[in-house]
Design a protein around this motif. Structure first.
Motif, PDB file in Angstrom:
ATOM      1  N   LEU A 145       0.823  -1.209   0.000  1.00 46.71           N
ATOM      2  CA  LEU A 145       0.000   0.000   0.000  1.00 46.71           C
ATOM      3  C   LEU A 145       0.855   1.257   0.000  1.00 46.71           C
ATOM      4  N   VAL A 146       1.946   1.214   0.770  1.00 46.10           N
ATOM      5  CA  VAL A 146       2.848   2.374   0.812  1.00 46.10           C
ATOM      6  C   VAL A 146       3.453   2.623  -0.564  1.00 46.10           C
ATOM      7  N   LEU A 147       3.886   1.563  -1.238  1.00 44.92           N
ATOM      8  CA  LEU A 147       4.494   1.706  -2.568  1.00 44.92           C
ATOM      9  C   LEU A 147       3.467   2.227  -3.578  1.00 44.92           C
ATOM     10  N   ILE A 148       2.224   1.712  -3.479  1.00 46.05           N
ATOM     11  CA  ILE A 148       1.179   2.204  -4.376  1.00 46.05           C
ATOM     12  C   ILE A 148       0.971   3.695  -4.164  1.00 46.05           C
ATOM     13  N   TYR A 149       0.964   4.104  -2.911  1.00 43.91           N
ATOM     14  CA  TYR A 149       0.777   5.529  -2.605  1.00 43.91           C
ATOM     15  C   TYR A 149       1.947   6.360  -3.129  1.00 43.91           C
ATOM     16  N   LEU A 150       3.177   5.853  -2.948  1.00 40.85           N
ATOM     17  CA  LEU A 150       4.357   6.597  -3.403  1.00 40.85           C
ATOM     18  C   LEU A 150       4.398   6.732  -4.921  1.00 40.85           C
ATOM     19  N   SER A 151       3.711   5.794  -5.614  1.00 40.81           N
ATOM     20  CA  SER A 151       3.739   5.858  -7.076  1.00 40.81           C
ATOM     21  C   SER A 151       3.120   7.157  -7.602  1.00 40.81           C
ATOM     22  N   TYR A 152       2.235   7.763  -6.800  1.00 44.38           N
ATOM     23  CA  TYR A 152       1.603   9.004  -7.237  1.00 44.38           C
ATOM     24  C   TYR A 152       2.537  10.217  -7.108  1.00 44.38           C
ATOM     25  N   PHE A 153       3.752   9.982  -6.553  1.00 49.62           N
ATOM     26  CA  PHE A 153       4.748  11.053  -6.458  1.00 49.62           C
ATOM     27  C   PHE A 153       5.872  10.861  -7.478  1.00 49.62           C
ATOM     28  N   ILE A 154       5.783   9.807  -8.278  1.00 51.81           N
ATOM     29  CA  ILE A 154       6.835   9.488  -9.255  1.00 51.81           C
ATOM     30  C   ILE A 154       6.363   9.888 -10.648  1.00 51.81           C
ATOM     31  N   ARG A 155       7.263  10.508 -11.409  1.00 54.90           N
ATOM     32  CA  ARG A 155       6.919  10.958 -12.755  1.00 54.90           C
ATOM     33  C   ARG A 155       7.272   9.926 -13.829  1.00 54.90           C
ATOM     34  N   ASP A 156       8.316   9.165 -13.575  1.00 57.23           N
ATOM     35  CA  ASP A 156       8.810   8.241 -14.591  1.00 57.23           C
ATOM     36  C   ASP A 156       7.795   7.133 -14.872  1.00 57.23           C
ATOM     37  N   PHE A 157       7.433   6.966 -16.166  1.00 57.86           N
ATOM     38  CA  PHE A 157       6.415   5.999 -16.559  1.00 57.86           C
ATOM     39  C   PHE A 157       6.843   4.569 -16.242  1.00 57.86           C
ATOM     40  N   SER A 158       8.059   4.212 -16.590  1.00 60.26           N
ATOM     41  CA  SER A 158       8.525   2.838 -16.399  1.00 60.26           C
ATOM     42  C   SER A 158       8.547   2.463 -14.918  1.00 60.26           C
ATOM     43  N   SER A 159       9.013   3.391 -14.072  1.00 67.42           N
ATOM     44  CA  SER A 159       9.063   3.110 -12.629  1.00 67.42           C
ATOM     45  C   SER A 159       7.663   2.899 -12.062  1.00 67.42           C
ATOM     46  N   ARG A 160       6.731   3.748 -12.494  1.00 67.78           N
ATOM     47  CA  ARG A 160       5.362   3.624 -11.981  1.00 67.78           C
ATOM     48  C   ARG A 160       4.729   2.310 -12.437  1.00 67.78           C
ATOM     49  N   MET A 161       4.944   1.947 -13.701  1.00 68.44           N
ATOM     50  CA  MET A 161       4.394   0.688 -14.194  1.00 68.44           C
ATOM     51  C   MET A 161       5.022  -0.504 -13.477  1.00 68.44           C
ATOM     52  N   GLY A 162       6.321  -0.400 -13.202  1.00 66.61           N
ATOM     53  CA  GLY A 162       6.982  -1.481 -12.476  1.00 66.61           C
ATOM     54  C   GLY A 162       6.421  -1.647 -11.065  1.00 66.61           C
ATOM     55  N   LEU A 163       6.217  -0.510 -10.383  1.00 66.87           N
ATOM     56  CA  LEU A 163       5.634  -0.580  -9.041  1.00 66.87           C
ATOM     57  C   LEU A 163       4.225  -1.178  -9.084  1.00 66.87           C
ATOM     58  N   GLY A 164       3.422  -0.735 -10.051  1.00 68.67           N
ATOM     59  CA  GLY A 164       2.041  -1.194 -10.122  1.00 68.67           C
ATOM     60  C   GLY A 164       1.926  -2.669 -10.422  1.00 68.67           C
TER      61      GLY A 164
ATOM     62  N   GLU B 245     -10.675 -11.428   2.171  1.00 69.86           N
ATOM     63  CA  GLU B 245     -10.691 -11.197   0.725  1.00 69.86           C
ATOM     64  C   GLU B 245     -11.150  -9.780   0.384  1.00 69.86           C
ATOM     65  N   TYR B 246     -11.908  -9.163   1.257  1.00 70.40           N
ATOM     66  CA  TYR B 246     -12.287  -7.775   1.001  1.00 70.40           C
ATOM     67  C   TYR B 246     -11.067  -6.862   1.045  1.00 70.40           C
ATOM     68  N   LEU B 247     -10.089  -7.216   1.896  1.00 74.67           N
ATOM     69  CA  LEU B 247      -8.823  -6.462   1.887  1.00 74.67           C
ATOM     70  C   LEU B 247      -8.111  -6.632   0.555  1.00 74.67           C
ATOM     71  N   PHE B 248      -8.110  -7.865   0.045  1.00 79.63           N
ATOM     72  CA  PHE B 248      -7.458  -8.090  -1.243  1.00 79.63           C
ATOM     73  C   PHE B 248      -8.195  -7.369  -2.379  1.00 79.63           C
ATOM     74  N   PHE B 249      -9.511  -7.318  -2.289  1.00 83.13           N
ATOM     75  CA  PHE B 249     -10.259  -6.582  -3.309  1.00 83.13           C
ATOM     76  C   PHE B 249      -9.874  -5.099  -3.281  1.00 83.13           C
ATOM     77  N   LEU B 250      -9.690  -4.552  -2.069  1.00 85.37           N
ATOM     78  CA  LEU B 250      -9.235  -3.167  -1.949  1.00 85.37           C
ATOM     79  C   LEU B 250      -7.854  -3.012  -2.582  1.00 85.37           C
TER      80      LEU B 250
ATOM     81  N   GLN C 283      -6.529   7.787  -2.021  1.00 84.25           N
ATOM     82  CA  GLN C 283      -6.146   6.497  -1.456  1.00 84.25           C
ATOM     83  C   GLN C 283      -6.188   6.484   0.065  1.00 84.25           C
ATOM     84  N   PRO C 284      -5.642   7.483   0.775  1.00 79.94           N
ATOM     85  CA  PRO C 284      -5.780   7.469   2.240  1.00 79.94           C
ATOM     86  C   PRO C 284      -7.233   7.503   2.697  1.00 79.94           C
ATOM     87  N   ILE C 285      -8.063   8.289   1.991  1.00 83.10           N
ATOM     88  CA  ILE C 285      -9.493   8.329   2.371  1.00 83.10           C
ATOM     89  C   ILE C 285     -10.125   6.957   2.182  1.00 83.10           C
TER      90      ILE C 285
END
Length: 759
Positions: A645-664, A691-696, A743-745
């Motif tokens: 979850l932390v990495l997903i959140y940090l992806s919104y601060f990264i500009r590089d396309f390849s890095s974001r796709m790799g994280l996702g 499983e509801y956590l995994f769906f999130l 995402q935090p909300i």
């Protein structure tokens, strides 16, 4: 133009979604506003010296409604309880009864407490045609010739007859002395006892009555014990009195130093009787000094309670700090029966239900109650089946209790209705052998009570996936007379590896007989299967159960009751139960209760082919309730998902396309791996809470992958068309800001939802 259009579509979508949610959420409220309220009156002593009884009546009815709300019963939101204070005063009760009956919106009455009060109110209910039910007023005249009054308790004549038969056949006393209150309650008890004693040949040595409203009442109550002493051997003393007067007579006679035998009606089984005795110094010094050995009848005894009543008792103790009393459960079940009648009659009413007159609705409720006449169509209450005799009294015989250590426990022999004659080849022989009795036109079995106790030594090899576990425990039986414990069958035992047959008791490790009572103890270790529901995993709670019954002896001949005094921890919640904890689990409660295991079979006998023959076996249940230590499980097994979850959140601060796709994509594979590894072993066909956590997480990771794709699409478009550069920047900025805020909300809302569901 794309951005405004894009935002307008999103705004419209979420507006429609929110509106639909509001309609669904508040639809039930709007519907409830459009329906009539269901009003039920509760009448009892809400003030005066018996105000505590009125409080118990009121809270029992209110708690019945509250339990319905917990089950999301739509009827519960419409029920309104109207409380009336009769002060245990007959004149006041008549006025209140008329006030209730003249209301055009009250469907039924629950109350009153005293017989004299109910006798005053009853004619008013009959005149106006409003159904009423009491669980404590027991004078026969209340329901006799009044088709609108019902009673969730045995009538006094039935109590008196039961007590006379018990004194004659079970206690084998040759004579009895009757001490009674001259009010409606005591007089009808004494009359019922005396008439049955005459039929049985039980000698009545003396009968002494008193009137508590007379000026010389105190002097008379002081004199009666002296008359008992002067009369010689009184035989067994039958107390047809209220609780306070009964306690006073018992204490006075005990002071004379002679060992008298007492048996009392339901008032002697009440908490008020013990409370009156506990005010005396000897009782405070040694609990049971006055009460031990006294027999009393009651519609409810805690050690005969089934699982529903046990849980209800624990709920009462947690909420009110008091044990469940006969008043509590009597009026809880009375309320349940009345509400059941209202619900069923409403469902049968012609739409719209408001077109039916109040007179018709009250009469429909009365008719429904009147049709509960045998075990086959009885209402299943917490204290057992409720069905009525021809005079609308509870048709079941009361339990016989005996005080031990200041507690009313089941006596070794009880009476049980003959529900089916299957297996009884010669009824006359059974009657002559005093195994079946005819009491008030009802055939009753002689029922043997087996006190059973279990002390768990260890629980091991718990497999939640397979629903199995191994339990090592001591098991003992304590009983008068004979009991073939070789016929014990463990209902939920399963074969273990290396076993050659079903689980058996083996040889006793201890056997002792003294004063006509035998105790046999065993050490048993076996594998058992439970019914585990994993829908709440990893916030799940389960029951480790040991269930056994006798293969041959049915419930009309034998009943198991928990030997609460002998077991480790007894019935105390939170006690030390003496076995090591299960790793990853917390023991939340231990319950011991009996219930009935039912089978419907004619056993091949032609005369029963067209009948609904119900064969019941008494089943003993030991239940250890466990709850998974969820926080420990989450930290140990799911901590990597937090970093996802932390990495997903940090992806919104990264500009590089390849890095974001790799994280996702990396996050998506990680979530999928943990999803499969965490739930595959559960082998269930339904969704579990985890499983509801995994769906999130799936939702969040997919958004984190879509975000750079959309940004990259507009960026490439901007590379080809310089005019699109500002649009691409705005879209990229909006997506990143939405992710950083949204995402935090989303996580907070999800956590709040899970906390609301599972605490």
């Amino acid at each position: 133009m794309m951005q405004p259009f894009f935002h307008s579509r999103i705004f419209i979508f979420f507006t429609i979604l929110a509106a639909a949610g509001l309609v669904l959420y508040f639809g039930g409220v709007f519907q409830a506003w459009g329906e009539t309220h269901i009003r039920i009156a509760v009448a009892g002593p809400m003030s005066g010296k018996n105000a505590h009884v009125g409080l118990a009546m009121r809270r029992a009815v209110a708690y019945r409604v509250e339990k319905m709300k917990e089950r999301k019963d739509p009827l519960a939101g419409r029920i309104e309880i109207l409380v009336y204070d009769d002060g245990n005063d007959p004149a006041r009760a008549e006025v209140i009864a008329r006030e209730i009956a003249e209301r055009a919106d009250v469907l039924a009455v629950i109350g009153h407490h005293y017989s004299s009060v109910a006798l005053s109110a009853g004619p008013v209910y009959k005149q106006y045609g409003i159904p009423a039910i009491t669980a404590s007023a027991t004078a026969d005249e209340i329901t006799r010739d009044n088709p609108w009054f019902f009673r969730n308790a045995p009538a006094n004549s039935f109590q008196g007859s039961i007590i006379a038969n018990y004194v004659s056949h079970i206690l084998t006393a040759p004579a009895a002395t009757v001490i009674f209150d001259r009010d409606d309650y005591g007089a009808s008890l004494a009359r019922g006892f005396s008439l049955e004693a005459e039929k049985l040949g039980l000698a009545i040595k003396n009968q002494w009555g008193f009137d508590t409203t007379a000026q010389d009442a105190d002097a008379l109550l002081e004199s009666i014990p002296h008359w008992v002493i002067d009369s010689g051997d009184p035989g067994i003393i039958f107390l047809a009195t209220h609780d306070a007067e009964g306690a006073r007579i018992v204490a006075t006679l005990k002071h004379f130093g002679r060992d008298f035998s007492f048996i009392g009606a339901d008032a002697i089984a009440s908490e008020n009787f013990l409370t009156a005795l506990e005010k005396l110094p000897q009782e405070r010094f040694r609990k049971g000094y006055y009460s031990d050995g006294i027999h009393a009848v009651s519609s409810f005894l805690p050690d005969t309670a089934n699982r529903t009543a046990q849980l209800l008792g624990h709920d009462f103790m947690e909420r009110y700090g008091e044990p469940l009393s006969d008043i509590d459960i009597g009026y809880f079940d009375a309320a349940g029966l009345v509400i059941d009648a209202i619900g069923r009659t409403l469902s049968q009413a012609a739409p719209p239900e408001r077109s039916n007159s109040m007179k018709d609705r009250r009469n429909a409720i009365r008719k429904y109650l009147s049709e509960r006449t045998d075990p086959g169509n009885a209402y299943r209450g917490s204290a057992g089946e409720i069905y009525f005799d021809i005079d609308r009294n509870l048709a079941k015989p009361p339990w016989i209790g005996r005080y031990q250590g200041g507690r009313l426990l089941s006596a070794p022999v009880q009476f049980q209705p003959v529900k089916a004659w299957i297996g009884i080849d010669n009824p006359l022989e059974e009657i002559l052998a005093e195994r079946i009795f005819l009491v008030n036109k009802q055939f009753l079995h002689r029922l043997q009570v087996i006190y059973a106790g279990i002390d768990v030594n260890a629980i091991s090899d718990l497999s939640v996936e397979n629903g199995t576990y191994v339990v090592d425990f001591y098991l003992w039986f304590r009983f008068p007379g004979e009991f073939n414990d070789a016929g014990i069958e463990f209902v939920n035992a399963v074969p273990d590896e290396g076993s050659t047959g079903p689980l058996t008791l083996g040889e006793p490790i201890m056997a002792h007989t003294g004063q006509g009572v035998t105790t046999r103890a065993y050490r048993v270790k076996g594998k058992f299967k439970g019914e585990f529901d994993l829908r709440d995993f990893p916030f799940d709670e389960h029951r480790i159960e040991i269930r056994f019954r006798h293969k041959n002896h049915t419930l009309d001949k034998l009943i198991y009751v928990p030997d609460l005094r002998g077991m480790r921890g007894g019935a105390s919640r939170g006690a030390d139960y003496g076995f090591p904890p299960l790793g990853g689990w917390q023991v939340t409660d231990v319950l011991f209760h009996q219930d009935a295991l039912e089978n419907n079979s004619s056993l091949g006998l032609p005369r029963y082919f067209e009948q609904n023959v119900r064969i019941e076996y008494s089943q003993f249940n030991a239940v250890v309730r466990i709850a998974r230590q969820s926080l420990r499980f989450i930290i140990k097994s799911l901590l990597p998902l937090f970093f996802v979850l932390v990495l997903i959140y940090l992806s919104y601060f990264i500009r590089d396309f390849s890095s974001r796709m790799g994280l996702g994509t990396g996050a998506l594979m990680t979530v999928a791996f943990f999803h499969l590894s965490s739930t595959t072993n559960l082998q269930v066909y339904y969704l579990v809470a985890l499983e509801y956590l995994f769906f999130l997480l799936y939702f969040s990771t997919v958004l984190s992958i879509l975000a750079p794709l959309i940004i990259e699409y507009h960026q490439r478009k901007a590379d080809r068309d310089a005019a699109h550069i500002p649009v691409a920047r705005r879209i990229a900025g909006n997506i990143d800001r939405s992710g950083r805020i949204g995402q935090p909300i989303l996580i907070v809302l999800f956590c709040a939802w899970m906390f609301w569901l599972f605490g």
